[in-house]
Motif scaffolding. Structure first.
Motif, short mmCIF file in Angstrom:
data_model
loop_
_atom_site.label_atom_id
_atom_site.label_comp_id
_atom_site.label_asym_id
_atom_site.label_seq_id
_atom_site.Cartn_x
_atom_site.Cartn_y
_atom_site.Cartn_z
N SER A 293 -9.19 5.78 65.89
CA SER A 293 -9.58 5.97 64.50
C SER A 293 -10.80 6.90 64.42
CB SER A 293 -9.83 4.60 63.85
OG SER A 293 -9.92 4.71 62.45
N LEU B 282 -4.77 7.48 67.20
CA LEU B 282 -4.81 8.23 65.95
C LEU B 282 -4.06 7.49 64.84
CD1 LEU B 282 -3.96 11.84 67.26
CD2 LEU B 282 -6.24 10.90 66.80
N HIS B 283 -4.60 7.58 63.62
CA HIS B 283 -3.87 7.11 62.44
C HIS B 283 -4.57 7.61 61.18
CE1 HIS B 283 -6.32 3.03 62.20
NE2 HIS B 283 -7.09 4.10 62.19
N GLN B 284 -3.99 7.32 60.04
CA GLN B 284 -4.55 7.75 58.77
C GLN B 284 -5.82 6.96 58.45
OE1 GLN B 284 -1.52 6.93 55.88
NE2 GLN B 284 -0.03 8.34 56.77
N ASP C 239 -11.06 13.48 55.23
CA ASP C 239 -9.87 14.05 55.86
C ASP C 239 -10.11 15.45 56.40
OD1 ASP C 239 -8.39 11.75 55.29
OD2 ASP C 239 -7.85 12.48 53.31
N TYR D 124 -12.72 15.25 59.43
CA TYR D 124 -12.10 14.66 60.61
C TYR D 124 -11.13 15.64 61.24
CZ TYR D 124 -9.68 11.06 63.37
OH TYR D 124 -9.14 10.32 64.40
N ARG D 125 -10.31 16.26 60.41
CA ARG D 125 -9.34 17.24 60.90
C ARG D 125 -10.04 18.42 61.57
NH1 ARG D 125 -3.96 18.00 59.38
NH2 ARG D 125 -3.11 20.07 59.74
N LEU E 64 -11.07 17.51 65.08
CA LEU E 64 -9.93 17.50 65.98
C LEU E 64 -9.49 18.92 66.34
CD1 LEU E 64 -7.64 14.64 64.57
CD2 LEU E 64 -9.53 14.49 66.21
N GLN F 44 -1.34 12.34 63.47
CA GLN F 44 -2.44 11.57 62.86
C GLN F 44 -2.21 11.39 61.36
OE1 GLN F 44 -5.18 13.16 60.77
NE2 GLN F 44 -5.82 11.05 60.34
N THR G 294 0.80 8.80 60.71
CA THR G 294 0.74 7.44 61.25
C THR G 294 -0.01 6.55 60.29
OG1 THR G 294 0.78 8.29 63.53
CG2 THR G 294 0.04 6.01 63.22
N SER H 214 -2.13 3.72 58.33
CA SER H 214 -3.44 3.20 58.71
C SER H 214 -3.35 1.87 59.44
CB SER H 214 -4.32 3.05 57.47
OG SER H 214 -3.73 2.18 56.53
#
Length: 279
Positions: free
Chosen positions: A159, A181-183, A210, A213-214, A217, A230, A233, A235
């Protein structure tokens, strides 16, 4: 050693993020068995793998061989608000590393800054965390970047924890460690009405998390396949990725053993195969 820049942590009211429960962390650990694919086994049904560039004249064996895939561990939506506990932070390796174990709680960023101010010799963070609050996690990621720190994953980092790893000047993980990874999870459904409806309305405009975080990554080399993984997927679920799959999707990092010795891919896969055979 030249002095480092002053460290600051901006206080903010954290948004609830998607930390992992103990049960889900156990499931994520079990998901490591999917890495048995590397000794010739097929994984269970999972999300589609990353698409590799097709060479002009691929050989038949390369076309037929399946690519490793992310194991998605399914969870359940929480009906109560999750309160994230604070991580435990301790110095080790003669004060050159800070061990962080636990959630990214409300005071995580300020505590991280305090430890770094008190121990200027720290050059690495060794972390095990299922995530937590988004705003404090993103602020901690900025602290990691400002201080040019290495972040090493011991066990798991899921997360919002992945933002800290992605923001590091050097990213490391131990051979059997995993990334999750997830929402983002605003936990709106755990609120009573009318707060629930207001939370859903406000959450439509909460794009800062969002995009930030993106961006972390992408800077770490996560390709479009992993970014999409990510984003899709849920939450309450977690997509578990080991070192070989991260390498296959362009993520820039190194694998090290407990004493910091760097390991090549062949050695990593050998160790994972041995671990799978042992189970």
């Amino acid at each position: 050693m030249p002095p480092r820049r002053p460290r600051t942590a901006t206080a903010a009211a954290p948004r609830r993020g998607g930390g992992l429960t103990l049960t889900r962390l156990v499931l994520a650990a079990i998901a490591l068995l999917v890495l048995a694919w590397f000794i010739g086994k097929r994984p269970p049904a999972m999300d589609p793998p990353a698409t590799a560039a097709t060479p002009d004249a691929p050989d038949a064996a390369a076309v037929a061989a399946p690519r490793p895939q992310a194991q998605v561990v399914r969870g359940e939506k929480s009906t109560t608000l999750a309160e994230i506990g604070e991580a435990r932070m301790t110095l080790h390796d003669q004060g050159t590393a800070l061990r962080v174990e636990g959630g990214v709680g409300r005071t995580f960023a300020s505590e991280l800054a305090r430890w770094l101010d008190a121990a200027p010799s720290v050059r690495r963070i060794d972390i095990t965390s299922g995530g937590g609050y988004a705003i404090t996690g993103l602020e901690a990621a900025r602290i990691v970047r400002r201080n040019n720190l290495t972040v090493r994953v011991h066990g798991y980092c899921a997360s919002i924890c992945v933002a800290l790893w992605a923001a590091a000047s050097q990213r490391q993980m131990e051979p059997d460690a995993v990334i999750g990874l997830h929402q983002r999870n605003a936990q709106c459904d755990a609120l009573p009405s009318p707060e629930r409806e207001e939370c859903h309305y406000q959450d439509q405009f909460a794009t800062e998390h969002d995009s930030s975080y993106r961006a972390w990554l992408q800077a770490a080399g996560f390709n479009q396949h992993l970014l999409d993984l990510q984003a899709r997927t849920a939450s309450e679920d977690i997509a578990v990725l080991g070192a070989p799959l991260l390498w296959d999707n362009g993520v820039e990092f190194s694998v090290v053993d407990r004493d910091g010795t760097r390991l090549g891919r062949a050695e990593v896969e050998r160790r994972l195969a041995a671990r799978s055979a042992g189970h």
